[in-house]
Motif scaffolding. Structure first.
Motif, PDB file in Angstrom:
ATOM      1  N   ILE A  51      -3.023  -8.369   7.998  1.00  0.00           N
ATOM      2  CA  ILE A  51      -3.017  -7.820   6.643  1.00  0.00           C
ATOM      3  C   ILE A  51      -1.595  -7.857   6.123  1.00  0.00           C
ATOM      4  O   ILE A  51      -0.662  -7.399   6.785  1.00  0.00           O
ATOM      5  CB  ILE A  51      -3.566  -6.386   6.633  1.00  0.00           C
ATOM      6  N   ASP A  53       0.886  -6.404   3.626  1.00  0.00           N
ATOM      7  CA  ASP A  53       1.064  -5.198   2.815  1.00  0.00           C
ATOM      8  C   ASP A  53       2.258  -5.374   1.893  1.00  0.00           C
ATOM      9  O   ASP A  53       3.390  -5.063   2.251  1.00  0.00           O
ATOM     10  CB  ASP A  53       1.293  -3.975   3.709  1.00  0.00           C
ATOM     11  N   SER A 126      -5.255 -11.438   5.237  1.00  0.00           N
ATOM     12  CA  SER A 126      -5.836 -10.702   4.122  1.00  0.00           C
ATOM     13  C   SER A 126      -4.725 -10.161   3.244  1.00  0.00           C
ATOM     14  O   SER A 126      -3.755  -9.593   3.751  1.00  0.00           O
ATOM     15  CB  SER A 126      -6.703  -9.556   4.660  1.00  0.00           C
ATOM     16  N   PRO A 128      -4.909  -7.637   0.464  1.00  0.00           N
ATOM     17  CA  PRO A 128      -5.806  -6.739  -0.280  1.00  0.00           C
ATOM     18  C   PRO A 128      -5.424  -6.549  -1.742  1.00  0.00           C
ATOM     19  O   PRO A 128      -6.301  -6.445  -2.594  1.00  0.00           O
ATOM     20  CB  PRO A 128      -5.709  -5.417   0.481  1.00  0.00           C
ATOM     21  N   GLU A 129      -4.133  -6.525  -2.030  1.00  0.00           N
ATOM     22  CA  GLU A 129      -3.716  -6.289  -3.414  1.00  0.00           C
ATOM     23  C   GLU A 129      -4.173  -7.392  -4.363  1.00  0.00           C
ATOM     24  O   GLU A 129      -4.272  -7.174  -5.565  1.00  0.00           O
ATOM     25  CB  GLU A 129      -2.199  -6.142  -3.490  1.00  0.00           C
ATOM     26  N   TYR A 131      -7.046  -9.190  -3.597  1.00  0.00           N
ATOM     27  CA  TYR A 131      -8.437  -9.478  -3.207  1.00  0.00           C
ATOM     28  C   TYR A 131      -8.525 -10.921  -2.705  1.00  0.00           C
ATOM     29  O   TYR A 131      -9.362 -11.707  -3.136  1.00  0.00           O
ATOM     30  CB  TYR A 131      -9.406  -9.249  -4.374  1.00  0.00           C
TER      31      TYR A 131
END
Length: 195
Positions: A51, A53, A126, A128-129, A131
């Motif tokens: 991930i 971040d 990934s 996430p921010e 998508y």
């Protein structure tokens, strides 16, 4: 050239097998595709999920952390869903089942990159921010797969659906794609108004 994949931790695989065998252990977490599927499914192609971040403050490679392991779930003749295991204070445990476009997109990307001339270690990254999920092709094939940052010559293959303006299923060097991601992840400066 075939991709290398670091071996998944045995407890992560066991947690997925337990979840598949025991509907009461994961009540309510089965996806519609798993509920509709007739017959057994088996986990395959385990990939570590890292991930990202945010953006590195120094402008260097982005900071990533291991988020879990994703296994593709195949029935007799088709890909059905995916399952993830995450690291808890007590060790690896089943996290959730996944279905949707990223499942088939992952399989497509894995097949697509097997024709690349260089050898890579396959991972998922990934963001996430945004998508966004990408197949991360790490050049350090001796790595344990659990740590590391995307290196400039690593490749990222955005999975479909990709954010607007980023081509899905096209390998991008990290050095080329990172500025685009950095731009999108950097907060816009606040506008000051004068009274």
């Amino acid at each position: 050239m075939p991709l290398l994949a670091p071996p998944a931790p045995a407890p992560a695989l066991r947690s997925i097998l337990t979840a598949l065998a025991s509907p009461t252990a994961v009540r309510g977490s089965r996806t519609p595709a798993l509920i509709r599927h007739q017959g057994p499914v088996s986990p395959e192609h385990p990939l570590p999920v890292h991930i990202m971040d945010g953006v590195s403050a120094a402008g260097g490679p982005p900071c990533t952390r291991l988020g879990g392991w994703r296994f593709q779930l195949r029935g007799r003749d088709q890909l059905v869903a995916a399952a993830e295991a995450g690291l808890t204070p007590d060790g690896w445990a089943f996290s959730h089942f996944v279905e949707g476009p990223y499942v088939t997109s992952t399989e497509r990307a894995l097949r697509q990159v097997e024709s690349l001339p260089a050898l890579f270690q396959a991972r998922l990254l990934s963001i996430p921010e945004l998508y966004m999920l990408t197949l991360w092709l790490h050049a350090d094939t001796a790595s344990d797969g659990l740590t590391g940052r995307p290196a400039p010559d690593d490749l990222l293959v955005p999975l479909a659906p990709a954010p607007p303006g980023i081509a899905a299923h096209r390998p991008h060097r990290v050095a080329d794609l990172l500025p685009v991601l950095t731009h999108r992840l950097t907060p816009a400066p606040l506008l000051r108004t004068t009274a």
